[in-house]
Write a protein that holds these residues in place. Structure first.
Motif, short mmCIF file in Angstrom:
data_model
loop_
_atom_site.label_atom_id
_atom_site.label_comp_id
_atom_site.label_asym_id
_atom_site.label_seq_id
_atom_site.Cartn_x
_atom_site.Cartn_y
_atom_site.Cartn_z
N ALA A 163 -8.17 9.38 -16.24
CA ALA A 163 -7.06 10.33 -16.41
C ALA A 163 -5.86 9.67 -17.08
CB ALA A 163 -6.66 10.91 -15.05
N ALA A 164 -5.69 8.36 -16.87
CA ALA A 164 -4.57 7.64 -17.46
C ALA A 164 -4.83 7.23 -18.91
CB ALA A 164 -4.24 6.40 -16.62
N ASP A 165 -6.02 7.53 -19.41
CA ASP A 165 -6.41 7.21 -20.79
C ASP A 165 -6.32 5.72 -21.08
OD1 ASP A 165 -6.96 9.88 -21.58
OD2 ASP A 165 -4.82 10.26 -21.84
N VAL A 166 -6.85 4.91 -20.18
CA VAL A 166 -6.82 3.46 -20.38
C VAL A 166 -8.22 2.86 -20.57
CG1 VAL A 166 -4.62 3.15 -19.19
CG2 VAL A 166 -6.78 3.02 -17.88
N LEU A 167 -9.25 3.70 -20.66
CA LEU A 167 -10.62 3.20 -20.72
C LEU A 167 -11.19 3.12 -22.13
CD1 LEU A 167 -12.31 4.88 -17.61
CD2 LEU A 167 -11.43 2.54 -17.86
N GLU A 168 -10.46 3.57 -23.11
CA GLU A 168 -10.95 3.53 -24.49
C GLU A 168 -11.35 2.11 -24.88
OE1 GLU A 168 -12.25 5.02 -27.96
OE2 GLU A 168 -11.16 6.34 -26.58
N LEU A 223 -0.24 8.00 -12.87
CA LEU A 223 -0.79 7.67 -14.19
C LEU A 223 0.14 6.73 -14.95
CD1 LEU A 223 -2.21 11.15 -15.28
CD2 LEU A 223 -3.32 9.32 -13.98
N GLU A 224 1.45 6.94 -14.83
CA GLU A 224 2.41 6.06 -15.50
C GLU A 224 2.35 4.65 -14.93
OE1 GLU A 224 6.08 8.10 -14.94
OE2 GLU A 224 5.52 9.77 -16.26
N ILE A 225 2.24 4.55 -13.61
CA ILE A 225 2.11 3.24 -12.96
C ILE A 225 0.86 2.54 -13.47
CG2 ILE A 225 1.54 2.14 -10.75
CD1 ILE A 225 3.48 4.20 -9.44
N THR A 226 -0.25 3.26 -13.50
CA THR A 226 -1.52 2.69 -13.95
C THR A 226 -1.42 2.19 -15.38
OG1 THR A 226 -2.72 4.17 -12.44
CG2 THR A 226 -3.98 3.17 -14.25
N ARG A 227 -0.84 2.99 -16.25
CA ARG A 227 -0.71 2.60 -17.66
C ARG A 227 0.11 1.32 -17.81
NH1 ARG A 227 0.66 8.41 -18.44
NH2 ARG A 227 -1.33 9.45 -18.89
N HIS A 228 1.13 1.14 -16.98
CA HIS A 228 1.97 -0.05 -17.06
C HIS A 228 1.13 -1.32 -16.97
CE1 HIS A 228 5.05 -3.06 -16.11
NE2 HIS A 228 4.24 -3.42 -15.13
N ALA A 241 0.86 -1.18 0.00
CA ALA A 241 0.00 0.00 0.00
C ALA A 241 0.89 1.23 0.00
CB ALA A 241 -0.91 -0.01 1.23
N VAL A 242 0.69 2.09 -1.01
CA VAL A 242 1.56 3.25 -1.18
C VAL A 242 0.74 4.51 -1.43
CG1 VAL A 242 3.44 1.84 -2.11
CG2 VAL A 242 1.81 2.92 -3.69
N CYS A 243 1.40 5.66 -1.24
CA CYS A 243 0.81 6.97 -1.51
C CYS A 243 1.92 7.91 -1.93
CB CYS A 243 0.12 7.50 -0.25
SG CYS A 243 -0.51 9.20 -0.40
N PRO A 244 1.71 8.73 -2.95
CA PRO A 244 2.74 9.68 -3.35
C PRO A 244 3.19 10.56 -2.18
CG PRO A 244 0.98 9.66 -4.97
CD PRO A 244 0.51 8.83 -3.81
N GLU A 245 4.50 10.80 -2.15
CA GLU A 245 5.12 11.65 -1.13
C GLU A 245 5.03 11.06 0.27
OE1 GLU A 245 4.36 15.91 -1.54
OE2 GLU A 245 3.39 15.50 -3.46
N TYR A 293 -7.34 13.65 -6.41
CA TYR A 293 -6.06 14.34 -6.45
C TYR A 293 -4.91 13.43 -6.88
CZ TYR A 293 -3.96 12.59 -2.05
OH TYR A 293 -3.38 11.81 -1.07
N LEU A 294 -5.04 12.11 -6.63
CA LEU A 294 -3.97 11.20 -7.06
C LEU A 294 -3.77 11.24 -8.57
CD1 LEU A 294 -4.61 8.04 -4.83
CD2 LEU A 294 -2.77 9.74 -4.59
N ARG A 295 -4.86 11.49 -9.31
CA ARG A 295 -4.75 11.52 -10.78
C ARG A 295 -3.94 12.71 -11.29
NH1 ARG A 295 -10.97 13.27 -12.43
NH2 ARG A 295 -11.12 14.97 -10.93
N THR A 296 -3.58 13.63 -10.40
CA THR A 296 -2.75 14.76 -10.83
C THR A 296 -1.25 14.43 -10.78
OG1 THR A 296 -2.54 15.77 -8.62
CG2 THR A 296 -4.49 16.36 -9.93
N TYR A 297 -0.90 13.26 -10.25
CA TYR A 297 0.50 12.83 -10.19
C TYR A 297 0.84 12.04 -11.46
CZ TYR A 297 0.88 14.03 -5.23
OH TYR A 297 0.93 14.69 -4.01
N ASP A 298 1.80 12.53 -12.22
CA ASP A 298 2.21 11.81 -13.43
C ASP A 298 2.66 10.40 -13.11
OD1 ASP A 298 1.66 13.98 -15.04
OD2 ASP A 298 3.73 14.72 -15.04
N GLU A 299 3.33 10.22 -11.95
CA GLU A 299 3.83 8.89 -11.58
C GLU A 299 2.69 7.91 -11.38
OE1 GLU A 299 6.56 11.98 -9.57
OE2 GLU A 299 4.41 11.71 -9.99
#
Length: 199
Positions: free
Chosen positions: A127-132, A102-107, A35-39, A94-100
């Motif tokens: 926000a990660a553009d993975v729902l198309e 979104l990058e993790i999600t896309r992976h 379980a993680v959280c930015p910063e 607010y988590l969707r405003t962190y590029d990291e």
């Protein structure tokens, strides 16, 4: 069943049930959940919010527990994880405003790894553009967000290939069962059934 390494994205005012229950349930069946959280680092906590459905036009919110993180966000390498869990609550906004994030999600989508999102967790997916072209659900008020991101909306627990989504914590039994199936987790109920009481 072999234990899998699962990443869980938490944040301040994540929904209490939606972070606590999946974390504990996945650990209970033998998976290792980070379980993680930015910063934030292992040992830090995120305050949670209890969202309930009491007849109002939207959910109510009350203070929840403090959820303790068990891994450093800066140490996350998504390639080391087998699956991703995204709880709801106010955190995804607010988590969707962190590029990291979104990058993790896309992976996980690029590698076709299992992803479970519930309630407002779909805000991160949008926000990660993975729902198309994906079929999913989330908190009912987010239907426009899902459709705007190119997704198809349902009003029930949905599995679309590696993606499992639910509307909110009342969906936990079906949502978690579907996610465990997606993970290939098999539970031997004979080993977990309570012993019969002596007469």
């Amino acid at each position: 069943m072999s234990a899998q390494q699962i990443l869980l994205l938490a944040g301040d005012y994540v929904e209490d049930y939606e972070v606590m229950v999946p974390f504990q349930a996945l650990e209970m069946v033998g998976h290792d959940v980070h379980a993680v959280c930015p910063e934030r680092s292992a040992g830090d906590t995120c305050p949670t919010a209890v969202h309930d459905f009491e007849g109002d036009q939207t959910y109510t919110e009350k203070p929840g527990h403090n959820f303790e993180l068990n891994h450093d966000f800066d140490a996350v390498d998504p390639a080391e994880y087998d699956a991703l869990v995204i709880p709801g609550g106010r955190a995804p906004e607010y988590l969707r405003t962190y590029d990291e994030v979104l990058e993790i999600t896309r992976h996980f989508f690029e590698e076709d790894k299992p992803v479970a999102a519930v309630c407002h967790g779909v805000q991160i997916l949008a926000a990660a553009d993975v729902l198309e072209g994906r079929t999913c659900t989330g908190y009912p008020a987010l239907e426009a967000d899902v459709r705007g991101a190119g997704g198809d909306w349902t009003g029930e627990v949905t599995r679309d290939e590696n993606l499992v989504t639910g509307q909110a914590w009342p969906d936990h039994p079906e949502w978690l069962a579907e996610f465990l199936a997606c993970l290939g987790t098999e539970i031997d109920h004979a080993d977990t059934a309570p012993a019969a009481a002596d007469d």
